[in-house]
Motif scaffolding. Structure first.
Motif, PDB file in Angstrom:
ATOM      1  N   PHE A  31     -13.564  92.361  26.796  1.00 16.45           N
ATOM      2  CA  PHE A  31     -13.929  93.927  26.546  1.00 16.45           C
ATOM      3  C   PHE A  31     -15.467  94.131  26.553  1.00 16.45           C
ATOM      4  N   SER A  32     -16.089  95.218  27.363  1.00 13.64           N
ATOM      5  CA  SER A  32     -17.342  95.440  27.281  1.00 13.64           C
ATOM      6  C   SER A  32     -17.606  96.395  25.831  1.00 13.64           C
ATOM      7  N   LEU A  33     -18.572  96.036  25.197  1.00 13.49           N
ATOM      8  CA  LEU A  33     -18.852  96.658  23.855  1.00 13.49           C
ATOM      9  C   LEU A  33     -20.096  97.114  23.874  1.00 13.49           C
ATOM     10  N   GLU A  34     -20.877  97.236  25.019  1.00 11.70           N
ATOM     11  CA  GLU A  34     -22.192  98.254  25.085  1.00 11.70           C
ATOM     12  C   GLU A  34     -22.072  99.452  25.467  1.00 11.70           C
ATOM     13  N   SER A  54      -0.190  89.849  22.415  1.00  9.16           N
ATOM     14  CA  SER A  54      -0.410  88.671  21.603  1.00  9.16           C
ATOM     15  C   SER A  54      -0.393  87.473  22.583  1.00  9.16           C
ATOM     16  N   GLY A  55      -0.896  86.246  21.946  1.00  2.88           N
ATOM     17  CA  GLY A  55      -0.889  85.142  22.391  1.00  2.88           C
ATOM     18  C   GLY A  55      -2.069  84.843  23.174  1.00  2.88           C
ATOM     19  N   LEU A  56      -3.009  85.557  23.176  1.00  6.26           N
ATOM     20  CA  LEU A  56      -4.504  85.362  23.651  1.00  6.26           C
ATOM     21  C   LEU A  56      -5.317  85.666  22.795  1.00  6.26           C
ATOM     22  N   ASP A  57      -6.863  85.350  22.931  1.00  6.73           N
ATOM     23  CA  ASP A  57      -7.921  85.734  22.132  1.00  6.73           C
ATOM     24  C   ASP A  57      -8.708  86.813  22.914  1.00  6.73           C
ATOM     25  N   PHE A  58      -9.431  87.401  22.262  1.00  8.95           N
ATOM     26  CA  PHE A  58     -10.318  88.620  22.539  1.00  8.95           C
ATOM     27  C   PHE A  58     -11.772  88.377  22.613  1.00  8.95           C
ATOM     28  N   VAL A  59     -12.443  89.043  23.745  1.00  4.48           N
ATOM     29  CA  VAL A  59     -14.023  88.487  23.757  1.00  4.48           C
ATOM     30  C   VAL A  59     -14.698  89.756  23.841  1.00  4.48           C
ATOM     31  N   GLY A  60     -15.678  89.998  22.848  1.00  6.91           N
ATOM     32  CA  GLY A  60     -16.644  90.931  22.989  1.00  6.91           C
ATOM     33  C   GLY A  60     -17.830  90.526  24.232  1.00  6.91           C
ATOM     34  N   GLU A  61     -17.967  91.318  25.256  1.00  9.81           N
ATOM     35  CA  GLU A  61     -19.049  91.164  26.135  1.00  9.81           C
ATOM     36  C   GLU A  61     -20.027  91.929  26.014  1.00  9.81           C
ATOM     37  N   PHE A  62     -21.233  91.523  25.906  1.00 10.26           N
ATOM     38  CA  PHE A  62     -22.704  92.114  25.698  1.00 10.26           C
ATOM     39  C   PHE A  62     -23.634  91.511  26.781  1.00 10.26           C
ATOM     40  N   ALA A  67     -28.474  89.781  18.989  1.00 13.73           N
ATOM     41  CA  ALA A  67     -27.337  89.498  18.218  1.00 13.73           C
ATOM     42  C   ALA A  67     -27.114  90.305  17.108  1.00 13.73           C
ATOM     43  N   ILE A  68     -28.042  90.643  16.364  1.00 15.04           N
ATOM     44  CA  ILE A  68     -28.039  91.564  15.166  1.00 15.04           C
ATOM     45  C   ILE A  68     -27.430  93.060  15.539  1.00 15.04           C
ATOM     46  N   ASP A  69     -27.529  93.497  16.459  1.00 16.75           N
ATOM     47  CA  ASP A  69     -26.895  94.564  17.128  1.00 16.75           C
ATOM     48  C   ASP A  69     -25.597  94.460  17.492  1.00 16.75           C
ATOM     49  N   ALA A  70     -25.344  93.608  18.129  1.00 13.13           N
ATOM     50  CA  ALA A  70     -23.828  93.270  18.271  1.00 13.13           C
ATOM     51  C   ALA A  70     -22.816  92.917  17.252  1.00 13.13           C
ATOM     52  N   LEU A  71     -23.593  92.033  16.323  1.00 13.49           N
ATOM     53  CA  LEU A  71     -22.959  91.797  15.022  1.00 13.49           C
ATOM     54  C   LEU A  71     -22.394  93.014  14.413  1.00 13.49           C
ATOM     55  N   TRP A  82     -14.296  85.950  19.947  1.00  9.40           N
ATOM     56  CA  TRP A  82     -15.201  85.082  21.096  1.00  9.40           C
ATOM     57  C   TRP A  82     -16.311  86.281  21.393  1.00  9.40           C
ATOM     58  N   VAL A  83     -17.386  85.752  21.888  1.00  9.63           N
ATOM     59  CA  VAL A  83     -18.630  86.774  22.075  1.00  9.63           C
ATOM     60  C   VAL A  83     -19.100  86.008  23.483  1.00  9.63           C
ATOM     61  N   GLU A  84     -19.436  86.827  24.560  1.00 11.06           N
ATOM     62  CA  GLU A  84     -20.044  86.475  25.667  1.00 11.06           C
ATOM     63  C   GLU A  84     -21.537  87.452  25.852  1.00 11.06           C
ATOM     64  N   HIS A  85     -22.540  86.540  26.094  1.00 14.49           N
ATOM     65  CA  HIS A  85     -23.828  87.187  26.174  1.00 14.49           C
ATOM     66  C   HIS A  85     -24.583  86.619  27.259  1.00 14.49           C
ATOM     67  N   THR A  86     -25.620  87.051  27.452  1.00 16.51           N
ATOM     68  CA  THR A  86     -26.558  86.759  28.853  1.00 16.51           C
ATOM     69  C   THR A  86     -27.775  86.036  28.196  1.00 16.51           C
ATOM     70  N   ARG A  87     -27.867  85.600  26.815  1.00 19.92           N
ATOM     71  CA  ARG A  87     -28.942  84.973  26.373  1.00 19.92           C
ATOM     72  C   ARG A  87     -28.509  83.946  25.356  1.00 19.92           C
ATOM     73  N   ILE A  88     -29.253  82.784  25.356  1.00 21.70           N
ATOM     74  CA  ILE A  88     -28.599  81.541  24.663  1.00 21.70           C
ATOM     75  C   ILE A  88     -29.122  81.725  23.209  1.00 21.70           C
ATOM     76  N   ASP A  89     -30.200  82.423  22.995  1.00 20.33           N
ATOM     77  CA  ASP A  89     -30.591  82.343  21.426  1.00 20.33           C
ATOM     78  C   ASP A  89     -29.794  83.265  20.602  1.00 20.33           C
ATOM     79  N   ASP A  90     -29.461  84.349  21.306  1.00 18.82           N
ATOM     80  CA  ASP A  90     -28.502  85.545  20.801  1.00 18.82           C
ATOM     81  C   ASP A  90     -27.262  85.010  20.477  1.00 18.82           C
ATOM     82  N   LEU A  91     -26.783  83.870  21.473  1.00 19.08           N
ATOM     83  CA  LEU A  91     -25.529  83.240  21.286  1.00 19.08           C
ATOM     84  C   LEU A  91     -25.480  82.290  20.055  1.00 19.08           C
ATOM     85  N   VAL A  92     -26.507  81.541  19.960  1.00 21.64           N
ATOM     86  CA  VAL A  92     -26.652  80.540  18.650  1.00 21.64           C
ATOM     87  C   VAL A  92     -26.555  81.543  17.549  1.00 21.64           C
TER      88      VAL A  92
END
Length: 206
Positions: A31-34, A54-62, A67-71, A82-92
């Protein structure tokens, strides 16, 4: 029933897609959360959609938020794991906050640095969602993806069809694939043709 591979569906905006994906045993729906993006889903809409599946997991897409704003936003979506992002540092940072994470990047942007990217993702335990404008994928695209899948887990979101999906999964050693959710024609009425064709090819009868 199950699917032959790991499947994520991105950009879910309606209950019809979500219920269909759950019924097909998809692993993740995103789901796009921006706010301001075409497929933004607010907390009330998210709760309304996910409360029926039910039976599956949900992903927040940024794409662009830190990362601070996403959290901060994710506090309003407590069932997302789960969270998807375009920057590795924010994903860490997001991974350290307890989320499972996915790096989304266009293939053209990581060509010639695939070894570095794959090693970094493997070290951090990050799943790689590859996108591309090439359809079908070129020979060069496939060579880069094959190099990446030697060192990290890749889910492919480009160049897929019902005719080639199983071949690409085997040829490129993919962990799985990514498909895109659609728009409702009107509430409860969906055109599932492309999505359904690919998922039906992946069905395993138990």
């Amino acid at each position: 029933m199950a699917l032959k591979t790991f499947v994520k569906i991105s950009g879910i905006t309606n209950l019809s897609d979500a219920r269909y994906c759950a019924g097909m045993y998809v692993n993740l729906i995103g789901f796009s959360l921006e706010e301001g993006t075409d497929k933004f889903v607010n907390p009330a809409q998210f709760k309304e959609i996910t409360g029926w599946v039910s039976g599956l997991d949900f992903v927040g897409e940024f794409d662009t938020l830190s990362a601070i704003d996403a959290l901060e936003i994710l506090k309003d979506y407590p069932s997302i794991t789960w969270v998807e992002h375009t920057r590795i540092d924010d994903l860490v940072t997001l991974k350290n906050a307890g989320y499972q994470v996915i790096y989304k990047k266009d293939l053209a942007e990581i060509k010639h640095m695939e070894k570095y990217v794959a090693t970094k993702l493997q070290e951090e335990g990050i799943l790689f969602h590859i996108t591309s404008n090439d359809d079908p994928l070129t020979l060069g695209d496939k060579e880069v993806i094959s190099l990446l899948t030697k060192d990290c887990e890749v889910i492919l979101g480009a160049g897929l069809s019902a005719e080639n999906v199983i071949g690409l999964i085997d040829e490129l050693n993919l962990k799985g694939i990514v498909l895109e959710g659609g728009e409702e024609i009107k509430p409860g009425l969906k055109d599932f043709d492309e999505l359904a064709d690919i998922l039906e090819v992946l069905e395993v009868e138990e």
